[in-house]
Write a protein that holds these residues in place. Structure first.
Motif, PDB file in Angstrom:
ATOM      1  N   ASN A 282       0.802  -1.213   0.000  1.00 25.68           N
ATOM      2  CA  ASN A 282       0.000   0.000   0.000  1.00 25.68           C
ATOM      3  C   ASN A 282       0.841   1.272   0.000  1.00 25.68           C
ATOM      4  OD1 ASN A 282      -2.460  -1.402   0.086  1.00 25.68           O
ATOM      5  ND2 ASN A 282      -2.261  -1.704   2.299  1.00 25.68           N
ATOM      6  N   LYS A 283       2.149   1.129  -0.013  1.00 23.34           N
ATOM      7  CA  LYS A 283       3.013   2.308  -0.021  1.00 23.34           C
ATOM      8  C   LYS A 283       3.056   2.916  -1.412  1.00 23.34           C
ATOM      9  CE  LYS A 283       6.121   1.106   3.781  1.00 23.34           C
ATOM     10  NZ  LYS A 283       7.509   0.793   4.160  1.00 23.34           N
ATOM     11  N   PRO A 284       3.107   4.252  -1.483  1.00 23.62           N
ATOM     12  CA  PRO A 284       3.241   4.879  -2.807  1.00 23.62           C
ATOM     13  C   PRO A 284       4.640   4.666  -3.363  1.00 23.62           C
ATOM     14  CG  PRO A 284       3.391   6.518  -1.070  1.00 23.62           C
ATOM     15  CD  PRO A 284       3.058   5.228  -0.393  1.00 23.62           C
ATOM     16  N   PHE A 285       4.768   4.855  -4.651  1.00 24.10           N
ATOM     17  CA  PHE A 285       6.057   4.708  -5.325  1.00 24.10           C
ATOM     18  C   PHE A 285       6.438   6.032  -5.968  1.00 24.10           C
ATOM     19  CE2 PHE A 285       4.248   0.450  -5.300  1.00 24.10           C
ATOM     20  CZ  PHE A 285       5.321  -0.332  -4.922  1.00 24.10           C
ATOM     21  N   LEU A 286       7.738   6.204  -6.202  1.00 17.72           N
ATOM     22  CA  LEU A 286       8.178   7.317  -7.040  1.00 17.72           C
ATOM     23  C   LEU A 286       7.569   7.154  -8.431  1.00 17.72           C
ATOM     24  CD1 LEU A 286      11.948   7.553  -6.066  1.00 17.72           C
ATOM     25  CD2 LEU A 286      10.201   9.240  -5.550  1.00 17.72           C
ATOM     26  N   ILE A 287       7.271   8.277  -9.065  1.00 16.79           N
ATOM     27  CA  ILE A 287       6.651   8.267 -10.389  1.00 16.79           C
ATOM     28  C   ILE A 287       7.736   8.522 -11.420  1.00 16.79           C
ATOM     29  CG2 ILE A 287       4.886   9.335 -11.846  1.00 16.79           C
ATOM     30  CD1 ILE A 287       3.685  10.342  -9.045  1.00 16.79           C
ATOM     31  N   THR A 288       8.010   7.533 -12.254  1.00 17.01           N
ATOM     32  CA  THR A 288       9.114   7.631 -13.206  1.00 17.01           C
ATOM     33  C   THR A 288       8.703   8.442 -14.431  1.00 17.01           C
ATOM     34  OG1 THR A 288      10.020   5.506 -12.481  1.00 17.01           O
ATOM     35  CG2 THR A 288      10.715   6.312 -14.645  1.00 17.01           C
ATOM     36  N   LYS A 289       9.508   9.459 -14.738  1.00 22.36           N
ATOM     37  CA  LYS A 289       9.292  10.269 -15.941  1.00 22.36           C
ATOM     38  C   LYS A 289      10.231   9.851 -17.064  1.00 22.36           C
ATOM     39  CE  LYS A 289       6.540  12.880 -15.598  1.00 22.36           C
ATOM     40  NZ  LYS A 289       5.072  12.745 -15.590  1.00 22.36           N
ATOM     41  N   SER A 290      11.453   9.437 -16.705  1.00 20.97           N
ATOM     42  CA  SER A 290      12.397   8.903 -17.694  1.00 20.97           C
ATOM     43  C   SER A 290      13.413   8.045 -16.949  1.00 20.97           C
ATOM     44  CB  SER A 290      13.101  10.023 -18.467  1.00 20.97           C
ATOM     45  OG  SER A 290      13.933  10.786 -17.622  1.00 20.97           O
ATOM     46  N   LEU A 291      14.018   7.099 -17.668  1.00 28.48           N
ATOM     47  CA  LEU A 291      14.999   6.195 -17.066  1.00 28.48           C
ATOM     48  C   LEU A 291      16.430   6.578 -17.398  1.00 28.48           C
ATOM     49  CD1 LEU A 291      13.257   2.731 -17.568  1.00 28.48           C
ATOM     50  CD2 LEU A 291      13.573   3.982 -15.422  1.00 28.48           C
ATOM     51  N   TYR A 292      16.668   7.122 -18.577  1.00 21.80           N
ATOM     52  CA  TYR A 292      18.035   7.495 -18.999  1.00 21.80           C
ATOM     53  C   TYR A 292      17.998   8.898 -19.587  1.00 21.80           C
ATOM     54  CZ  TYR A 292      18.676   2.464 -18.579  1.00 21.80           C
ATOM     55  OH  TYR A 292      18.702   1.176 -18.113  1.00 21.80           O
ATOM     56  N   PRO A 293      18.330   9.913 -18.802  1.00 18.75           N
ATOM     57  CA  PRO A 293      18.717   9.863 -17.393  1.00 18.75           C
ATOM     58  C   PRO A 293      17.498   9.627 -16.507  1.00 18.75           C
ATOM     59  CG  PRO A 293      18.569  12.133 -18.109  1.00 18.75           C
ATOM     60  CD  PRO A 293      18.354  11.286 -19.332  1.00 18.75           C
ATOM     61  N   GLU A 294      17.766   9.215 -15.266  1.00 18.86           N
ATOM     62  CA  GLU A 294      16.685   8.884 -14.346  1.00 18.86           C
ATOM     63  C   GLU A 294      16.054  10.155 -13.771  1.00 18.86           C
ATOM     64  OE1 GLU A 294      15.967   5.480 -11.057  1.00 18.86           O
ATOM     65  OE2 GLU A 294      17.682   6.798 -10.670  1.00 18.86           O
ATOM     66  N   ASN A 295      14.751  10.300 -14.006  1.00 18.96           N
ATOM     67  CA  ASN A 295      13.992  11.410 -13.462  1.00 18.96           C
ATOM     68  C   ASN A 295      12.710  10.854 -12.856  1.00 18.96           C
ATOM     69  OD1 ASN A 295      15.563  13.846 -14.143  1.00 18.96           O
ATOM     70  ND2 ASN A 295      15.245  13.154 -16.250  1.00 18.96           N
ATOM     71  N   GLN A 296      12.527  11.072 -11.550  1.00 17.28           N
ATOM     72  CA  GLN A 296      11.388  10.505 -10.842  1.00 17.28           C
ATOM     73  C   GLN A 296      10.786  11.523  -9.887  1.00 17.28           C
ATOM     74  OE1 GLN A 296      13.326   6.941  -9.121  1.00 17.28           O
ATOM     75  NE2 GLN A 296      12.017   5.728 -10.456  1.00 17.28           N
ATOM     76  N   GLU A 297       9.448  11.514  -9.810  1.00 19.50           N
ATOM     77  CA  GLU A 297       8.721  12.423  -8.941  1.00 19.50           C
ATOM     78  C   GLU A 297       8.454  11.812  -7.569  1.00 19.50           C
ATOM     79  OE1 GLU A 297       5.194  14.347 -10.238  1.00 19.50           O
ATOM     80  OE2 GLU A 297       5.756  14.278 -12.349  1.00 19.50           O
ATOM     81  N   THR A 298       8.388  12.683  -6.566  1.00 25.25           N
ATOM     82  CA  THR A 298       7.904  12.309  -5.246  1.00 25.25           C
ATOM     83  C   THR A 298       6.380  12.162  -5.297  1.00 25.25           C
ATOM     84  OG1 THR A 298       9.690  13.487  -4.131  1.00 25.25           O
ATOM     85  CG2 THR A 298       7.702  13.097  -2.853  1.00 25.25           C
TER      86      THR A 298
END
Length: 347
Positions: free
Chosen positions: A5-21
Motif C-alpha cells: 500500500n506504499k506509494p512509489f516514485l513516479i518515473t518520468k524517464s529512465l536514462y537519465p533517471e527522473n522521478q517524482e515524489t
C-alpha cells in the motif's frame, strides 16, 4: 503500512533517471531519501577516489583542495529546507512547453547538513575581482543541441554564494547523502530552484566574469512571449492541495481540505480556499517559524453538501507575491505556480 500500500516514485524517464515524489500521499515533514525526487540531465557519475576532494581556485588569494574528512570536521550548518525543480508542474502549461513533463511531485524537503561555503572561501580568500562562484559536477554528457560532452555546471552571484546558509552538504536527514542525490558532496542553495544546488561537486572556481555555460545561459532561463529573457533564480510562491485528490467522490459531511504552500522569498502569510475562484476564505496555517526554508502545512474545514465542486487554493508570501490564476507562460516551462484546483463530487 503494508508495503503493497506504499506509494512509489513516479518515473518520468529512465536514462537519465527522473522521478517524482508522490507528494500528495506523503504527510511527512521530512521526505525520506527513498521518496526524494530525482532530477538528472545525464547518467549518474562513477564514485571514485577523486570524488572525495574539492578544489577551490580562480579569483582567490590561495587555491586550496579540501579533503572530504576536512569538510565534515568544519563547524556544521544544519537546516530543514525544500528543493523544487524549476520544471515542477510543467505538464500543466497551455500551450505545452519543452522539457520533462513533470506533474506536482518534483519537490521534496528534508534536513540538510554541511559546511557553509563562506567558511571554505574564508580559507582561500577572495580577490577584489571576484564576481561569481562557479560549481561543476562530476555528471556530464551530450546535450540535444550539441555533439560535445559538457559537465553540469552553474554559477552563483557572490552575494548568494556567501550567504551563511549556502552550504556544501554531505548529509540528508542525518545520513550521508545517497549516491543518487549527490554523494559525497553537493551544493544546497535555499530559496532557489533546484538547478542551483549542483550535485556531485567536482570543483569550485571563483570567476571575474558572468558564466555563460549552457545550463546557465540556455537552460534555466525564462523565455516569455513578449519580454526579454531573464534567468530562473528564486522559487515562486506556490501551493498544492493534497486532500481531497482531484476527481474524488466523497460522502457529504465534514472534510478537511489540506495541503502545503511554499515560497523562495519570505514566509507564507496566507493560504485561501475558494469554490468559485471569486470568493476566498482563509485556511489555518501550521508553520514552524524557526524553519524559514520549509513549506507550510495548511488546513481548511469544509462542511460539504451534495453536489459537484471545484476547490481552488492560493498562497501569498510576506513579499506580497500571490499565486496567479494563470501561470506565467515561458517557452521552457519554468516556474509554474498557477492556483491549483481539485474537482470533487459529493454524494
Amino acid at each position: 503500512m503494508d508495503d503493497l500500500n506504499k506509494p512509489f516514485l513516479i518515473t518520468k524517464s529512465l536514462y537519465p533517471e527522473n522521478q517524482e515524489t508522490p507528494i500528495k500521499f506523503l504527510p511527512h515533514h521530512l521526505i525520506p531519501t527513498n521518496y526524494h525526487f530525482k532530477r538528472n540531465h545525464f547518467n549518474y557519475p562513477k564514485i571514485l577516489t577523486q570524488n572525495f576532494l574539492l578544489p577551490i581556485s580562480g579569483e582567490v588569494v590561495k587555491s586550496v583542495t579540501f579533503y572530504f574528512n576536512q569538510i565534515i570536521n568544519f563547524p556544521a550548518t544544519t537546516f530543514t529546507g525544500l528543493l523544487e525543480c524549476a520544471g515542477n508542474n510543467r505538464s500543466k502549461f497551455d500551450p505545452k512547453t519543452f522539457g520533462e513533463q513533470w506533474e506536482e511531485g518534483a519537490i521534496s524537503q528534508g534536513r540538510w547538513r554541511g559546511v557553509s561555503l563562506s567558511k571554505l572561501l574564508s580559507q582561500t580568500g577572495l580577490t577584489t575581482d571576484a564576481k561569481e562562484v562557479l560549481f561543476e559536477g562530476y555528471d556530464f554528457g551530450k546535450r540535444e543541441d550539441s555533439d560535445n560532452y559538457v559537465p553540469f555546471a552553474r554559477s552563483l552571484p557572490l552575494k548568494i554564494a556567501l550567504h551563511p546558509d549556502t552550504i556544501i552538504a554531505y548529509e540528508y536527514n542525518d545520513k550521508l547523502l545517497s549516491i543518487k542525490h549527490g554523494f559525497p558532496l553537493r551544493l544546497i542553495v535555499p530559496g532557489w530552484y533546484g538547478m542551483a544546488s549542483v550535485k556531485w561537486l567536482k570543483k569550485i572556481t571563483v570567476i571575474n566574469y558572468p558564466f555563460t555555460g549552457p545550463f546557465q545561459a540556455i537552460d534555466y532561463v525564462y523565455y516569455p512571449k513578449d519580454i526579454e529573457p531573464f534567468p530562473v533564480t528564486t522559487t515562486n510562491v506556490n501551493s498544492i492541495i493534497q486532500y481531497p485528490l482531484n476527481y474524488s467522490i466523497l460522502d457529504a459531511g465534514n472534510h478537511t481540505i489540506e495541503g502545503i504552500a511554499w515560497s523562495g522569498e519570505g514566509d507564507i502569510t496566507t493560504v485561501e480556499i475558494s469554490f468559485d475562484g471569486l470568493h476566498w476564505s482563509n485556511a489555518v496555517l501550521l508553520k514552524n517559524t524557526t524553519e524559514p526554508y520549509t513549506w507550510t502545512k495548511w488546513k481548511y474545514q469544509w462542511n460539504a453538501l451534495e453536489g459537484e465542486y471545484t476547490i481552488f487554493c492560493r498562497a501569498t508570501d510576506s513579499k506580497g507575491r500571490r499565486q496567479p490564476m494563470n501561470a506565467f507562460w515561458n517557452k521552457k516551462g519554468y516556474g509554474y505556480n498557477a492556483t491549483p484546483k481539485a474537482h470533487v463530487k459529493i454524494t
